[in-house]
Scaffold this motif. Structure first.
Motif, mmCIF file in Angstrom:
data_model
loop_
_atom_site.group_PDB
_atom_site.id
_atom_site.type_symbol
_atom_site.label_atom_id
_atom_site.label_comp_id
_atom_site.label_asym_id
_atom_site.label_seq_id
_atom_site.Cartn_x
_atom_site.Cartn_y
_atom_site.Cartn_z
ATOM 1 N N GLY A 199 39.028 44.583 44.706
ATOM 2 C CA GLY A 199 38.021 45.088 43.795
ATOM 3 C C GLY A 199 37.668 44.053 42.735
ATOM 4 O O GLY A 199 37.990 42.871 42.854
ATOM 5 N N TRP A 200 37.041 44.540 41.662
ATOM 6 C CA TRP A 200 36.595 43.594 40.638
ATOM 7 C C TRP A 200 37.753 42.946 39.884
ATOM 8 O O TRP A 200 37.608 41.783 39.457
ATOM 9 N N THR A 254 38.866 39.934 42.017
ATOM 10 C CA THR A 254 37.769 38.973 42.102
ATOM 11 C C THR A 254 37.572 38.245 40.770
ATOM 12 O O THR A 254 37.342 37.031 40.739
ATOM 13 N N ALA A 255 37.684 38.984 39.678
ATOM 14 C CA ALA A 255 37.533 38.361 38.356
ATOM 15 C C ALA A 255 38.630 37.345 38.098
ATOM 16 O O ALA A 255 38.370 36.252 37.562
ATOM 17 N N LEU A 256 39.851 37.663 38.476
ATOM 18 C CA LEU A 256 40.952 36.707 38.301
ATOM 19 C C LEU A 256 40.717 35.443 39.116
ATOM 20 O O LEU A 256 41.007 34.335 38.651
ATOM 21 N N GLY A 304 43.598 41.822 49.359
ATOM 22 C CA GLY A 304 43.560 42.836 48.324
ATOM 23 C C GLY A 304 43.656 42.227 46.941
ATOM 24 O O GLY A 304 43.714 41.001 46.770
ATOM 25 N N ASP A 305 43.707 43.078 45.912
ATOM 26 C CA ASP A 305 43.737 42.591 44.531
ATOM 27 C C ASP A 305 44.976 41.754 44.239
ATOM 28 O O ASP A 305 44.895 40.730 43.567
ATOM 29 N N ARG A 306 46.146 42.209 44.730
ATOM 30 C CA ARG A 306 47.354 41.423 44.485
ATOM 31 C C ARG A 306 47.290 40.076 45.193
ATOM 32 O O ARG A 306 47.739 39.057 44.661
#
Length: 361
Positions: free
Chosen positions: A278-279, A282-284, A336-338
């Motif tokens: 998610g965002w 992606t932002a990281l 994924g996010d992680r």
């Protein structure tokens, strides 16, 4: 004094951009689709529709024409007969022929709609050679549309409505439907599907193979049901199953076990790694590139900072993807996010190591 900034900024930014570029192709891929019958496969066949813990996700053939209701809530549509022939070719292609006698009642309809899966979980299937006809003279023009997970087959005519009982024949071929095992090959196919919104009065499934069929079973009912179908006729190369009075959303699932080399089984196809972040992740990942650029202008980072950040990122990626890969294979891996956070740490760590290398000289 030499221009250290110029020597550092270019390599540092290039390194971060390169690592990001390796992850970006996943952006164009679809997020993983998990249907009711789309579980991951762990060396099984084509799987079990919606059955947890099974290693064999079944590609459920399904379709529906929404049934109208009378004022009393009774259905005015039904499927009088549903006959399916599954022909197992020596070339490893499953050839399907479905004869559907649909009773529209007094309600005018343009035809029927079938949905054949080309993707279930991470497994891909090739659907080709779609054609249709009608023995009752109903319009049988085929229009197909590829959705996220299914090929939608519309049979009928846009300019003409039909009523009463109409017979349709839909034929297609499926590539990659068999799953190889060490000592045998397996096919699992939901021949009726469990998404019809109308009852099926009489259903029959015939399995034909180029070798004698010794291990063939059929289960009727909703997803995960274990009710045995009635075995009608057996021959050396064909087996027939019948089932009467299937309620809406009940189907017939056939499982065939063949000896090794009976058919030329094609290697199963799987989707590549997917982007599911998610965002936050992606932002990281984007911020990590900016951090690399700032490192080239700030103080020289400590020698151990870069390797420590990179190692932490690798561990985070492994923690995110390890369970999926261990359970379902490499193709189950997704970003994924992680995982994206881990990639961000790897980028910053690699940038810190480059900055330390060039500016500490």
């Amino acid at each position: 004094m030499p221009d250290v900034r110029g020597r550092v900024r270019g390599p540092a930014i290039a390194a971060g951009t390169l690592l990001l570029a390796l992850a970006m192709p996943a952006l164009v891929l679809l997020p993983p689709a998990r249907g009711a019958d789309g579980t991951h496969e762990t060396g099984g066949t084509d799987g079990t529709s919606g059955t947890s813990g099974s290693a064999e996700p079944v590609p459920a053939v399904s379709g529906a024409v929404p049934p109208p209701e009378t004022g009393a809530g009774e259905l005015t549509e039904s499927i009088a007969t549903y006959d399916v022939v599954l022909a197992l070719g020596t070339d490893g292609v499953l050839r399907v022929r479905e004869t559907i006698t649909y009773d529209f009642g007094d309600t005018g309809r343009h035809g029927i709609v079938r949905q054949v899966p080309f993707r279930r979980g991470d497994r891909l299937y090739g659907i080709r050679g779609i054609r249709s006809s009608s023995s009752t003279g109903a319009p049988a023009r085929v229009r197909t549309m590829k959705l996220l997970n299914d090929v939608q087959i519309s049979v009928g005519g846009l300019q003409r409505e039909v009523r009463g009982r109409q017979a349709y024949v839909i034929e297609y071929e499926v590539e990659g439907a068999f799953t190889p095992r060490p000592d045998h090959d397996v096919l699992v196919w939901d021949a009726i599907g469990t998404r019809w919104d109308v009852p099926i009065r009489n259903a029959a499934v015939r399995v034909e193979a180029p070798v004698p069929l010794r291990h063939v079973t059929c289960a009727a009912g909703t997803s995960g049901a274990t009710t045995r179908c009635l075995r009608d006729r057996d021959g050396p190369y064909a087996v027939d199953f019948i089932q009467r009075t299937l309620a809406p959303h009940e189907g017939m699932k056939v499982r065939v076990r063949l000896p090794k080399h009976a058919v030329a089984v094609q290697p199963p196809r799987y989707v590549p790694p997917r982007w599911t972040g998610g965002w936050p992740g992606t932002a990281l990942l984007v911020l990590s590139l900016g951090t690399v650029a700032l490192l080239s202008r700030g103080p020289v980072p400590r020698r151990r900072a870069g390797p420590a950040l990179a190692a932490a990122g690798v561990l985070l990626v492994a923690a995110d993807a390890g369970a999926e890969v261990a359970a379902h294979g490499l193709w189950a891996f997704s970003l994924g996010d992680r995982c994206l956070a881990g990639l961000a740490l790897v980028i910053v760590g690699a940038g810190a190591m480059l900055v330390h290398r060039f500016r500490a000289v």
